[in-house]
Design a protein around this motif. Structure first.
Motif, PDB file in Angstrom:
ATOM      1  N   GLN A  33       0.850  -1.191   0.000  1.00  0.00           N
ATOM      2  CA  GLN A  33       0.000   0.000   0.000  1.00  0.00           C
ATOM      3  C   GLN A  33       0.884   1.239   0.000  1.00  0.00           C
ATOM      4  O   GLN A  33       2.097   1.153   0.114  1.00  0.00           O
ATOM      5  N   TRP A  35       2.030   4.129   2.233  1.00  0.00           N
ATOM      6  CA  TRP A  35       2.105   4.387   3.660  1.00  0.00           C
ATOM      7  C   TRP A  35       2.132   5.896   3.882  1.00  0.00           C
ATOM      8  O   TRP A  35       2.944   6.593   3.295  1.00  0.00           O
ATOM      9  N   LYS A  79      -2.846   8.038   9.023  1.00  0.00           N
ATOM     10  CA  LYS A  79      -3.734   6.881   9.044  1.00  0.00           C
ATOM     11  C   LYS A  79      -2.915   5.584   9.135  1.00  0.00           C
ATOM     12  O   LYS A  79      -3.259   4.672   9.872  1.00  0.00           O
ATOM     13  N   SER A  80      -1.811   5.514   8.369  1.00  0.00           N
ATOM     14  CA  SER A  80      -0.970   4.309   8.372  1.00  0.00           C
ATOM     15  C   SER A  80       0.504   4.696   8.540  1.00  0.00           C
ATOM     16  O   SER A  80       1.001   5.580   7.868  1.00  0.00           O
ATOM     17  N   LYS A 106      -2.922   3.476  12.645  1.00  0.00           N
ATOM     18  CA  LYS A 106      -2.517   2.073  12.504  1.00  0.00           C
ATOM     19  C   LYS A 106      -1.003   2.044  12.299  1.00  0.00           C
ATOM     20  O   LYS A 106      -0.489   2.632  11.342  1.00  0.00           O
ATOM     21  N   VAL A 108       2.303  -0.386  11.771  1.00  0.00           N
ATOM     22  CA  VAL A 108       2.760  -1.713  11.383  1.00  0.00           C
ATOM     23  C   VAL A 108       4.264  -1.791  11.628  1.00  0.00           C
ATOM     24  O   VAL A 108       5.030  -0.993  11.082  1.00  0.00           O
TER      25      VAL A 108
END
Length: 162
Positions: A33, A35, A79-80, A106, A108
């Protein structure tokens, strides 16, 4: 001769598992995705803002950060957030992870899994072993200090990729 075959097999295992971990799985996660923030990006582009403590001229949308425990971003600004192969290097993983969760909805984490022994046991670079066989995490996995890392870093310095 048997010892040579055994040593060669061990080296081949370490080489293959490290390549799978870093070349294939890390790249797959990065490219999955765009990021919003790729923190401690090194020379990789996450598609949004890329930030690191070292200046990388070749990385687009780059922001130089001075303090990973006090990042220059607003609460839940992203968001990420991708944090790939960084948390095993820091002095305080829990504090760093809390800061990442402050700025991101979020987060990761991508870490060396236990099956990648050449990365897990790299005392020249790493400070922590994360007790997991998974590469990708949304929470901070259990971790222990890498044996001898304090001594190695004290006498030789921590090897950092710049």
């Amino acid at each position: 001769m048997k010892l040579l075959y055994t040593a060669s097999a061990v080296f081949l295992f370490l080489y293959i598992t490290n390549k799978i971990s870093y070349r294939y799985l890390k790249k797959r996660i990065l490219n999955r995705q765009v990021w919003d923030l790729n923190i401690c990006c090194g020379k990789t582009d996450g598609g949004g803002i890329n930030a690191d403590i070292y200046k990388h001229d070749s990385v687009p949308n780059f922001i130089l950060t001075k303090d990973i425990y006090n990042l220059p971003f607003d609460d839940k600004q992203f968001k990420s957030v991708l944090c790939s192969h960084t948390i095993e290097h820091v002095d305080d993983p829990k504090r760093f992870f809390e800061e990442l969760n402050r700025i991101g909805e979020k987060v990761v984490l991508v870490i060396p899994p236990l099956w990648d022994l050449s990365a897990v046991l790299n005392a020249l670079e790493h400070k922590w072993i994360f007790l997991t066989f998974k590469k990708e995490h949304l929470t901070l996995p259990p971790h222990v200090r890498l044996p001898l890392s304090n001594t190695v870093h004290k006498y030789f310095g921590q090897k950092i990729h710049s």
